[in-house]
Write an enzyme that holds these catalytic residues in place. Structure first.
Site, mmCIF file in Angstrom:
data_model
loop_
_atom_site.group_PDB
_atom_site.id
_atom_site.type_symbol
_atom_site.label_atom_id
_atom_site.label_comp_id
_atom_site.label_asym_id
_atom_site.label_seq_id
_atom_site.Cartn_x
_atom_site.Cartn_y
_atom_site.Cartn_z
ATOM 1 N N HIS A 100 19.672 50.985 74.366
ATOM 2 C CA HIS A 100 18.686 50.799 75.433
ATOM 3 C C HIS A 100 19.345 50.693 76.817
ATOM 4 O O HIS A 100 18.852 51.282 77.790
ATOM 5 C CB HIS A 100 17.846 49.555 75.148
ATOM 6 C CG HIS A 100 16.485 49.593 75.756
ATOM 7 N ND1 HIS A 100 15.400 48.952 75.216
ATOM 8 C CD2 HIS A 100 16.020 50.200 76.865
ATOM 9 C CE1 HIS A 100 14.326 49.167 75.961
ATOM 10 N NE2 HIS A 100 14.691 49.915 76.975
ATOM 11 N N TYR A 158 10.435 45.953 73.012
ATOM 12 C CA TYR A 158 9.007 45.906 73.306
ATOM 13 C C TYR A 158 8.252 45.022 72.318
ATOM 14 O O TYR A 158 7.117 44.619 72.601
ATOM 15 C CB TYR A 158 8.387 47.311 73.275
ATOM 16 C CG TYR A 158 9.031 48.327 74.182
ATOM 17 C CD1 TYR A 158 9.902 47.958 75.214
ATOM 18 C CD2 TYR A 158 8.775 49.678 74.005
ATOM 19 C CE1 TYR A 158 10.489 48.900 76.026
ATOM 20 C CE2 TYR A 158 9.352 50.637 74.823
ATOM 21 C CZ TYR A 158 10.227 50.249 75.826
ATOM 22 O OH TYR A 158 10.814 51.192 76.625
#
Length: 278
Positions: free
Chosen positions: A108, A51
């Site tokens: 992730h 992010y």
């Protein structure tokens, strides 16, 4: 202040069932957004290396004046750092940006089609935990075969598996395996990027209860024991998403919402997704 239920996960750690997500929050506005969430009452923040906004999260936590043991911080290993040495190095960088050890660190994506084996990455995650860089470790977007393999090869179960779950993708097979193994389920995209908010069945329940369709959907997750972290940068919506603990859905409500499943993904398929940032 509202008391958010906590779920006991592996490694002797408890996680607030409701958190604040910062996916797609621009780095330059992340500190402001997280500060707002903390003011509302959130104490659990979910971010990721991908992010690009871990620093903003860390700055907000430091500026808040809250004790670190009052907060729960999750981050995730970027897809380009699956090799052991890369994973350990980048975990240290996350700790630096976040202002201290993480509470939960996740792989992730499994990236099953690329040349770096996610088993190597999971072994690196165990080292990261044992080095004190995070209190607990887990995975994100892992399917049942991925989970079975890392558990069989290492004997270490993930504390959580963060997967896409919402009324249009109930993901029951993975959720059931998680539960069987004592792995907590975290639900990302909990309102299907807004797709479920106009659903007539959910709207009828919301009207009866005097709640919004978003609140009803998030409450459905809560009562199914999922961990959720809705994202918004609008204060009224952030406050609305936090107001989930003054009402309950009936068993019939939960069954009606669960029956909306269409196996519809809003994100990539974990079995084929192989995106690695340049």
């Amino acid at each position: 202040m509202t008391s958010v239920p906590e779920i006991r996960i592996a490694d002797g750690v408890s996680i607030p069932q409701l958190g604040f997500g910062v996916y797609q929050v621009p780095p330059e506005t992340t500190e402001e957004a997280v500060t707002m969430a903390l003011e509302v009452g959130y104490r659990h923040v979910d971010t990721a290396q991908m992010y690009g906004n871990e620093q903003g999260v860390g700055d907000a936590l430091e500026a808040s004046g809250l004790n670190r043991d009052e907060l729960f911080v999750t981050s995730k290993l970027n897809n380009s750092f699956h090799r052991r040495d890369d994973a350990l190095r980048e975990a240290e960088k996350s700790v630096e940006r976040l202002g201290g050890p993480m509470d939960l660190f996740l792989i992730h994506w499994p990236l099953p089609t690329i040349d770096v084996d996610y088993l190597e990455t999971w072994k690196a995650m165990i080292e990261i935990r044992d080095a004190g860089l995070t209190r607990a470790i887990g995975v994100s977007n892992f399917q049942v075969p991925h989970l079975q393999r890392i558990i069989a090869e290492t004997g270490v179960k993930p504390a959580v598996n963060q997967i896409e779950v919402h009324p249009y993708l109930t993901n029951e097979t993975v959720r059931a395996y998680n539960a069987e193994q004592g792995i907590a389920t975290e639900a990302w995209s909990p309102i299907a990027q807004g797709a479920v908010l106009d659903d007539p069945a959910i709207a009828a329940i919301a009207e009866r209860l005097g709640k919004t369709t978003a609140q009803v959907t998030l409450r459905w997750h809560i009562q199914r024991h999922d961990i959720v972290f809705p994202k918004s940068v609008t204060r009224s919506r952030v406050e609305e998403n936090f107001q989930l603990f003054d009402f309950e859905l009936t068993d019939a409500d939960i069954q009606a919402i669960t029956a909306l499943n269409k196996d519809h993904r809003t994100g990539p398929d974990p079995d084929t997704f192989d995106y690695v940032p340049a």
